[in-house]
Design a protein around this motif. Structure first.
Motif, PDB file in Angstrom:
ATOM      1  N   UNK A 190      36.000  42.169  27.928  1.00  0.00           N
ATOM      2  CA  UNK A 190      35.301  41.118  28.944  1.00  0.00           C
ATOM      3  C   UNK A 190      36.589  39.645  29.244  1.00  0.00           C
ATOM      4  N   UNK A 191      37.201  39.609  27.880  1.00  0.00           N
ATOM      5  CA  UNK A 191      38.510  38.379  27.474  1.00  0.00           C
ATOM      6  C   UNK A 191      40.031  38.746  27.535  1.00  0.00           C
ATOM      7  N   UNK A 198      49.170  43.572  31.213  1.00  0.00           N
ATOM      8  CA  UNK A 198      50.185  44.365  29.985  1.00  0.00           C
ATOM      9  C   UNK A 198      49.008  44.474  29.470  1.00  0.00           C
ATOM     10  N   UNK A 199      47.991  44.274  28.567  1.00  0.00           N
ATOM     11  CA  UNK A 199      47.158  44.385  27.475  1.00  0.00           C
ATOM     12  C   UNK A 199      46.326  45.278  28.211  1.00  0.00           C
ATOM     13  N   UNK A 200      46.038  45.553  29.855  1.00  0.00           N
ATOM     14  CA  UNK A 200      45.680  46.865  29.889  1.00  0.00           C
ATOM     15  C   UNK A 200      46.199  48.413  30.158  1.00  0.00           C
ATOM     16  N   UNK A 243      48.552  43.738  43.009  1.00  0.00           N
ATOM     17  CA  UNK A 243      47.993  43.612  42.619  1.00  0.00           C
ATOM     18  C   UNK A 243      47.533  43.652  41.067  1.00  0.00           C
ATOM     19  N   UNK A 244      49.137  43.578  40.444  1.00  0.00           N
ATOM     20  CA  UNK A 244      49.458  43.684  38.709  1.00  0.00           C
ATOM     21  C   UNK A 244      50.291  42.329  39.210  1.00  0.00           C
ATOM     22  N   UNK A 245      49.288  41.330  38.491  1.00  0.00           N
ATOM     23  CA  UNK A 245      49.889  40.249  37.923  1.00  0.00           C
ATOM     24  C   UNK A 245      50.250  39.395  37.399  1.00  0.00           C
ATOM     25  N   UNK A 246      48.043  39.142  36.782  1.00  0.00           N
ATOM     26  CA  UNK A 246      48.082  38.737  35.950  1.00  0.00           C
ATOM     27  C   UNK A 246      48.277  39.174  34.678  1.00  0.00           C
ATOM     28  N   UNK A 247      48.800  38.810  32.974  1.00  0.00           N
ATOM     29  CA  UNK A 247      49.923  38.929  32.133  1.00  0.00           C
ATOM     30  C   UNK A 247      49.475  37.973  31.170  1.00  0.00           C
ATOM     31  N   UNK A 248      48.707  38.687  29.565  1.00  0.00           N
ATOM     32  CA  UNK A 248      49.074  37.639  28.622  1.00  0.00           C
ATOM     33  C   UNK A 248      49.872  37.012  28.075  1.00  0.00           C
TER      34      UNK A 248
END
Length: 546
Positions: A190-191, A198-200, A243-248
């Motif tokens: 979830x988090x 990148x985690x995915x 769409x691939x733009x959220x990174x931890x």
């Protein structure tokens, strides 16, 4: 645990003033107290003091070893507080570059860096083993949060950071081997897994690598089940690189981001590794239920799923139907050629279909599969005829689905309407049929719907249903004998009926006229000449007594 010898920051020996050193040592002893020195000391205050001393001077790096010992104890508060303090300490050290060996560094400095790295690895082991695998949900949640925090801090401190070399791989492997329905894994999904690309992406890689190793059967099944729960938590598939733009992590440059094709390939490999690991019936259903919008869009080569779908069809029951749904998606959306699709669909029309609890789902999908107006008339006629025959022995709730479905098929495929009314123009043949009747040419045992001769038959079964004992069924069946003025029936209006619902509807119906009932008891049941059985004698005695 090895302690770190005191090393001066500059590595140069200096003269020590004995008096000054004595005062500094006394002051240090006053500030630093061991955990066991005073039983009344507050644990939290002591841990904060140890942390402050580490950040104040390198002379107190041995406090790291002390905090590590506290994090391994069995007390309720001390381990968690010590772990949080260590996370802050190592985050500061990573940000300051104190854990990186640079060129020209002296031997003493290199020894310090090596010792800090060793303690850092020990801290990660503690989080992964003692915290993450314990039975305390609070400690598990703390371990997950701290590990992901350290992943982020490592990415800040390292240029061109590679997630493979950090703690994330070990964390994902540990999560995949935890017991099923573990809340820790759900929190990770979830988090982090759903939120950050990148985690995915790295989770896809880890799933493939872990399931490709030499695990025993129980570990493989557990890892496959857990990876399936993670993968099913993804409800969207990226359509473009934007769409691939959220990174931890924070060291990801635009040039290092994976392309959409590479991203999907890793997801595809993770799905294939999970499917090949051995799934039970319920897990197959979970995959097939979301196949068309949650799984297939990840695949660049959808034909790779054919073996999985055909194997799922052989399971039988609702799983077979869901497998055909997946095949239909590949045929209609991905132009996949599968000639035996309708042959397999026809084989699902068995005697238990109308009694099945999955009846509604089947007819929803069947209506979709038969929606094309370009299907051969002989094929459609076989489906109409077989379902009509099954309706003779089906429950009322199943029959009320078959009749409107057949009506819609006749409207969609006018070439099949000869099955309702076919004129015999040869007088001799007509006379023969009136005298001798006709054998139904439809072959119920034929497996190929193109060879059943259903198009040469008729739907006499639906006419027979017009005399059904249930008035709703009898009334509905009469639509076949009336003019086809209605464009089509909405099948959803008939799918959720049950025998109880039909009975309640009939009982609650307002009657315009009371029905006639026989209420007078006849004088005799049997005559004396016919002989009276015990029941007849008893009834006669009751009548005579009146």
């Amino acid at each position: 645990m090895p302690a770190l010898k005191a090393v001066a920051a500059s590595g140069v020996k200096r003269k020590r003033d004995p008096a000054k050193a004595e005062r500094r040592e006394a002051k240090s002893k006053k500030r630093q107290k061991s955990p066991s020195s005073e039983h009344g000391d507050d644990v939290q205050a002591e841990i904060l003091q140890l942390e402050a001393q580490i950040l104040e001077s390198r002379r107190h790096y041995n406090n790291i070893a002390t905090l590590l010992q506290l994090s391994k104890k069995s007390e309720d508060d001390a381990p968690v507080l010590a772990a949080v303090a260590l996370c802050r300490v190592f985050s500061r050290l990573l940000a300051a570059g104190d854990m990186v060996r640079s060129k020209g560094m002296g031997e003493a400095e290199a020894t310090v860096v090596a010792w800090l790295k060793e303690r850092y690895r020990e801290f990660l082991d503690t989080l992964l083993q003692s915290f993450l695998r314990c039975d305390n949900p609070a400690k598990q949640s703390v371990a997950l949060t701290l590990l992901m925090r350290l992943v982020k801090e490592e990415s800040k401190a390292t240029k061109d950071y590679n997630l493979k070399n950090g703690p994330l791989s070990r964390l994902i492997e540990a999560l995949l081997l935890l017991p099923a329905h573990d809340p820790n894994r759900e929190e990770f999904a979830e988090k982090y897994f759903v939120q950050f690309d990148d985690v995915r992406f790295h989770t896809f890689k880890t799933i493939k690598n872990l399931l490709g190793t030499d695990l025993n059967d129980s570990e493989r099944q557990l890892a496959a089940s857990n990876s399936l729960s993670l993968l099913l938590s993804l409800d969207t598939v990226p359509q473009s690189k934007d769409d691939i733009k959220h990174y931890h992590t924070e060291s990801q440059s635009k040039s290092s981001r994976p392309t959409l094709q590479v991203y999907k390939v890793q997801a595809q490999e993770a799905w294939l590794a999970t499917m090949r690991a051995g799934l039970d019936k319920e897990q197959r259903k979970a995959i097939l239920t979301t196949f068309s919008y949650q799984i297939a869009p990840w695949f660049q080569q959808p034909e790779m799923l054919m073996d999985f779908l055909t194997d799922s069809y052989d399971v039988g029951g609702a799983t077979s139907l869901l497998a055909l749904s997946g095949l239909y998606y590949l045929i209609s959306e991905k132009n996949l050629d599968y000639p035996s699709f309708y042959l397999k669909l026809y084989s699902l029309l068995d005697e238990g279909l109308l009694h099945s609890k999955h009846r509604s789902r089947f007819f929803r999908l069947l209506d979709t599969f038969m929606s094309s107006t370009h299907l051969p008339a002989a094929l459609v006629a076989s489906f109409i005829k077989r379902l009509s025959r099954l309706a003779l022995h089906g429950p009322p709730a199943g029959v009320v689905i078959v009749v409107p479905w057949v009506y819609n098929m006749f409207k969609r495929h006018p070439a099949c309407t000869f099955m309702m009314h076919r004129e015999v123009r040869d007088p001799a043949l007509k006379e023969k049929l009136e005298k001798e009747g006709m054998d139904d040419p439809f072959d119920m045992s034929e497996l190929d719907p193109m060879e059943t001769n259903a198009i040469e038959s008729s739907v006499w079964e639906l006419e027979a249903l017009q005399s059904h004992y249930h008035p709703n069924v009898a009334t509905l069946a009469k639509i076949i004998s009336e003019q086809f003025t209605k464009r089509s029936y909405n099948l959803e209006d008939f799918l959720d009926h049950s025998y109880t619902a039909l009975l309640d509807t009939e009982l609650d119906r307002d009657l315009k006229k009371d029905p006639e009932v026989e209420f007078e008891i006849p004088k005799r049941i049997f005559t004396a000449e016919e002989g009276l059985n015990p029941i007849g004698q008893l009834l006669q005695q009751v009548i005579e007594a009146r």
